[in-house]
Write a protein that holds these residues in place. Sequence first.
Motif, PDB file in Angstrom:
ATOM      1  N   ALA A  80       0.957  -1.018  -0.114  1.00 49.40           N
ATOM      2  CA  ALA A  80       0.109   0.098  -0.067  1.00 49.40           C
ATOM      3  C   ALA A  80       0.471   1.239   0.064  1.00 49.40           C
ATOM      4  N   ALA A  81       2.400   1.004   0.220  1.00 53.76           N
ATOM      5  CA  ALA A  81       2.670   2.132   0.736  1.00 53.76           C
ATOM      6  C   ALA A  81       3.285   2.965  -0.936  1.00 53.76           C
ATOM      7  N   GLY A  82       3.464   2.366  -1.916  1.00 56.42           N
ATOM      8  CA  GLY A  82       3.986   1.657  -3.165  1.00 56.42           C
ATOM      9  C   GLY A  82       5.185   1.837  -3.323  1.00 56.42           C
ATOM     10  N   LEU A  83       5.851   1.229  -3.178  1.00 58.25           N
ATOM     11  CA  LEU A  83       6.863   1.738  -3.415  1.00 58.25           C
ATOM     12  C   LEU A  83       7.957   0.606  -3.662  1.00 58.25           C
ATOM     13  N   TRP A  96      18.887  -1.570 -10.351  1.00 56.99           N
ATOM     14  CA  TRP A  96      19.551  -0.235  -9.945  1.00 56.99           C
ATOM     15  C   TRP A  96      19.602  -0.510  -8.420  1.00 56.99           C
ATOM     16  N   LEU A  97      19.116  -1.498  -7.907  1.00 59.59           N
ATOM     17  CA  LEU A  97      18.830  -1.787  -6.571  1.00 59.59           C
ATOM     18  C   LEU A  97      20.214  -2.765  -6.144  1.00 59.59           C
ATOM     19  N   PHE A  98      20.534  -3.377  -7.420  1.00 60.49           N
ATOM     20  CA  PHE A  98      21.800  -4.551  -6.982  1.00 60.49           C
ATOM     21  C   PHE A  98      22.289  -3.850  -7.028  1.00 60.49           C
ATOM     22  N   PHE A  99      22.409  -2.617  -8.676  1.00 62.85           N
ATOM     23  CA  PHE A  99      23.826  -1.347  -8.430  1.00 62.85           C
ATOM     24  C   PHE A  99      24.688  -1.509  -7.660  1.00 62.85           C
ATOM     25  N   ASP A 150       9.152   7.922 -13.538  1.00 65.49           N
ATOM     26  CA  ASP A 150       8.452   8.733 -12.890  1.00 65.49           C
ATOM     27  C   ASP A 150       8.605   8.993 -11.645  1.00 65.49           C
ATOM     28  N   ARG A 151       8.496   7.867 -11.385  1.00 63.93           N
ATOM     29  CA  ARG A 151       8.322   8.322  -9.795  1.00 63.93           C
ATOM     30  C   ARG A 151       9.366   7.783  -8.720  1.00 63.93           C
ATOM     31  N   PHE A 152       9.487   8.111  -7.567  1.00 66.26           N
ATOM     32  CA  PHE A 152       9.789   7.408  -6.282  1.00 66.26           C
ATOM     33  C   PHE A 152      10.033   6.391  -6.247  1.00 66.26           C
ATOM     34  N   THR A 153      10.594   5.505  -5.521  1.00 63.16           N
ATOM     35  CA  THR A 153      10.250   3.980  -5.008  1.00 63.16           C
ATOM     36  C   THR A 153      11.358   3.650  -4.137  1.00 63.16           C
ATOM     37  N   ALA A 154      11.728   2.084  -3.980  1.00 64.52           N
ATOM     38  CA  ALA A 154      11.940   1.948  -2.515  1.00 64.52           C
ATOM     39  C   ALA A 154      13.889   1.869  -2.577  1.00 64.52           C
ATOM     40  N   VAL A 155      14.390   2.087  -4.722  1.00 61.98           N
ATOM     41  CA  VAL A 155      15.680   1.695  -5.372  1.00 61.98           C
ATOM     42  C   VAL A 155      16.240   3.386  -5.011  1.00 61.98           C
ATOM     43  N   ASP A 156      15.357   4.635  -4.702  1.00 63.52           N
ATOM     44  CA  ASP A 156      15.870   5.352  -4.406  1.00 63.52           C
ATOM     45  C   ASP A 156      16.111   5.893  -3.486  1.00 63.52           C
ATOM     46  N   ILE A 157      15.304   4.906  -2.573  1.00 65.32           N
ATOM     47  CA  ILE A 157      16.176   5.231  -0.836  1.00 65.32           C
ATOM     48  C   ILE A 157      17.450   4.339  -0.934  1.00 65.32           C
ATOM     49  N   TYR A 158      17.758   3.653  -0.780  1.00 68.03           N
ATOM     50  CA  TYR A 158      18.799   2.682  -1.209  1.00 68.03           C
ATOM     51  C   TYR A 158      19.803   3.180  -1.828  1.00 68.03           C
ATOM     52  N   THR A 159      19.651   2.449  -2.897  1.00 63.70           N
ATOM     53  CA  THR A 159      20.852   3.879  -4.059  1.00 63.70           C
ATOM     54  C   THR A 159      20.747   5.289  -3.906  1.00 63.70           C
TER      55      THR A 159
END
Length: 207
Positions: A80-83, A96-99, A150-159
């Motif tokens: 539900a958080a949409g990440l 990009w998460l694994f990068f 074009d939107r924020f996801t969990a990969v933007d937090i990690y990387t």
Amino acid sequence: MTEELVYYTNPMSRGRIGRWMLEEIGMPYQTVVLGYDGAMKTADYLAINPMGKVPALRHGDAVVTEGAAICAYLADAFPAAGLGPRPGERAAYYRWLFFGAGPMEAAVTNKALGIEIPPERQRMVGYGSFETMVDTLDAALRASLYLAGDRFTAVDIYTGLQLGWGLQFGSIPPRPAFTAYWARISDRESFRRANALDDAAAAGGAG
């Protein structure tokens, strides 16, 4: 899933990544702050993470370690958080998460340690050269607002947070695409809350 979330961290560590993710999903969680005075090497904590490192996440009976895995797990556990990635975002999201967990972290760490990879041995390391890693990430962020699209996801937090640290400490050059991207993703209330909590823990307050 309603099981209790318990987060083991230290505010002066990569645990700040998972803290931001937890604040982003908006679910209640308990924080256990472990010091570098041996608390991470006790039998109780080694039963959670035998590496004796933070962060670690316990969700009911499930235990997750490693920052990238924690971000991916929470995105999946709380959709539900949409990440997490939408179908058209999966390739970029996982790439990009694994990068971030592989070439980027290794390249930045080796540079900080003064380890130079000679050209004839660059094929032995996943990132090749530090410059190649930087150029690759730069090209991605010049092509897209966020790492998965074009939107924020969990990969933007990690990387993305690793990139932010690199800009802060001078271990990654401040290219225009990097500074614009960091300004974009760090301008979130969840990031400010997470920072405030970790800053308070670092100062000896409640985590």
